[in-house]
Motif scaffolding. Structure first.
Motif, mmCIF file in Angstrom:
data_model
loop_
_atom_site.group_PDB
_atom_site.id
_atom_site.type_symbol
_atom_site.label_atom_id
_atom_site.label_comp_id
_atom_site.label_asym_id
_atom_site.label_seq_id
_atom_site.Cartn_x
_atom_site.Cartn_y
_atom_site.Cartn_z
ATOM 1 N N TRP A 65 -29.495 0.193 43.492
ATOM 2 C CA TRP A 65 -30.777 0.066 42.792
ATOM 3 C C TRP A 65 -31.843 0.949 43.426
ATOM 4 O O TRP A 65 -32.738 1.447 42.735
ATOM 5 N N CYS B 113 -34.392 -6.149 41.855
ATOM 6 C CA CYS B 113 -33.109 -6.171 41.146
ATOM 7 C C CYS B 113 -31.950 -6.039 42.135
ATOM 8 O O CYS B 113 -30.904 -6.687 41.975
ATOM 9 N N ALA C 186 -28.955 -8.719 42.720
ATOM 10 C CA ALA C 186 -27.547 -8.326 42.673
ATOM 11 C C ALA C 186 -26.824 -8.770 43.941
ATOM 12 O O ALA C 186 -25.654 -9.174 43.894
ATOM 13 N N ASN D 136 -34.418 -5.021 33.278
ATOM 14 C CA ASN D 136 -33.368 -5.205 34.281
ATOM 15 C C ASN D 136 -33.636 -6.423 35.155
ATOM 16 O O ASN D 136 -32.702 -7.134 35.550
ATOM 17 N N GLU E 107 -31.019 -9.454 35.536
ATOM 18 C CA GLU E 107 -30.425 -9.808 36.822
ATOM 19 C C GLU E 107 -30.675 -11.261 37.182
ATOM 20 O O GLU E 107 -29.818 -11.911 37.791
ATOM 21 N N LYS F 64 -28.167 -13.266 35.327
ATOM 22 C CA LYS F 64 -26.840 -13.139 35.922
ATOM 23 C C LYS F 64 -26.696 -14.028 37.158
ATOM 24 O O LYS F 64 -25.598 -14.530 37.448
#
Length: 391
Positions: free
Chosen positions: A126, A215, A219, A320, A324, A327
């Protein structure tokens, strides 16, 4: 070995160019020390956009107020006013929250430094995107200024020898100005234009860097949760060897820091995003209409490029960020909570509850920024462009 060394690179060593631009814009303090002259210089640089922008706005405002008979000149003046005043307003809002932004960068650097080398690769993915897009946007703003300068030079050189017209990069043509007053005025406009666009780029770069680093942290949390899901649990008494609970607590702590970071960033940038969207949409509409009507109006392509890229670099990182965070919620669901001890089940429940909060950036708290919002803004800009083509 070279790859490991790269992942251990300090935060500001990786973003050294962005740091230099942010310091030049007065967003970040110059140097690590608290010396008086550095503090004064930082404050002067932070106030510079108001000075540069005000100088560039003199001629366009004069044209709008007193020379509104020529539609091409009027629309060109309007573009300059919208672009410069919008950039000024964003720079002012950034300056107002400068201390908070510095604190957020400090947190981002701390999170970067605390990450182990094997985990840093996820964040680095990122970080590369942040560095790439910030570089592209910075040069797009400089190209926009260059187009204004070059077109004014071409116009001036194409005039007959006995012409009484003087062209300026960011101003409307005037009656002949004696030398060296013309050269001085022309040079000041060039300097003000380039520096002003650099401050605009710096304001948007600061937000982009922070969002894309967030982000990367999200992740990383997803990766940790995936590792937890793959752990083999000890069957006896449905308890683990202790590492399961430690890993869960680490995820919860990092996730809480990131979500608080997102909430504070939203409070800072929601008004900035609103100015960006409104200014970018109308600049895109007017520039597109002028280009469609006269393809030889090259200078209008600069504001068109900057407005579209500015809108994209506001909406894409925010999209994004929301993706994220979603997720992370899905990753928590994959944790084998049914085989955990009561204490571990409690930790999973806490993580589930917190992951339901979506991190999003908005424009004035009216609309959430996303790629869908970007397409809607483009559609509205095209509609305004079609209306302007009728005139």
């Amino acid at each position: 070995m070279p790859a490991v060394h790269k992942t251990r690179q300090p935060f500001w060593d990786y973003f050294w160019a962005a740091k230099l631009i942010l310091q030049t814009a007065g967003i970040l303090p110059i140097g690590e020390s608290s010396s008086l002259w550095k503090s004064i210089l930082t404050e002067v640089l932070a106030a510079s956009p108001l000075m540069y922008g005000s100088y560039v706005l003199i001629q366009p405002l004069h044209c709008i107020l007193f020379r509104s008979d020529n539609m091409d000149e009027l629309l060109e003046a309007v573009i300059v006013v919208i672009t410069v005043s919008g950039g000024q307003l964003r720079s002012i809002l950034i300056s107002i929250h400068r201390r908070k932004i510095v604190r957020l960068f400090t947190i981002a650097r701390k999170l970067w430094d605390e990450t182990h080398a094997e985990d840093r690769e996820l964040i680095l993915t990122w970080a590369k995107r942040a560095r790439f897009f910030c570089t592209i946007y910075f040069w797009a703003t400089q190209v926009s200024s260059t187009l204004f300068v070059l077109t004014s030079v071409v116009k001036q050189l194409s005039l007959p020898p006995n012409s009484t017209i003087s062209h300026y990069p960011f101003g409307i043509e005037e009656s002949i100005t004696p030398s060296p007053q013309y050269e001085i005025k022309y040079t000041l406009q060039i300097i003000s234009g380039y520096l002003g666009m650099m401050f605009v780029a710096a304001s948007d770069m600061a937000v982009t860097l922070l969002v894309l680093n967030l982000c990367g942290q999200l992740a990383l949390i997803q990766s940790w949760l995936l590792d937890i899901s793959k752990k083999e649990l000890i069957a006896a008494r449905q308890r683990t060897d202790g590492s399961f609970e430690v890993a869960l607590r680490k995820c919860i702590r990092r996730h809480q820091v990131v979500m608080n970071f997102c909430a504070e960033l939203e409070e800072i940038v929601n008004c900035i995003n609103l100015v960006q969207i409104l200014g970018g949409m109308y600049t895109m509409a007017i520039s597109g209409a002028r280009l469609a009507k006269n393809l030889r109006s090259y200078r209008f392509s600069g504001p068109l490029i900057v407005s579209i890229s500015g809108l994209f670099f506001s909406c894409w990182p925010a999209d994004n960020l929301s993706f994220e965070t979603a997720k992370v919620a899905h990753a928590v669901y994959a944790v084998p909570w049914h085989s955990c001890s009561p204490a571990e089940k409690t930790l999973v429940a806490i993580m589930l509850t917190r992951s339901q909060r979506s991190a999003k950036l908005t424009a004035g708290k009216f609309v959430a920024l996303s790629l869908e919002t970007f397409s809607s803004i483009l559609s509205s800009g095209v509609s305004c462009c079609m209306i302007l083509l009728r005139f």
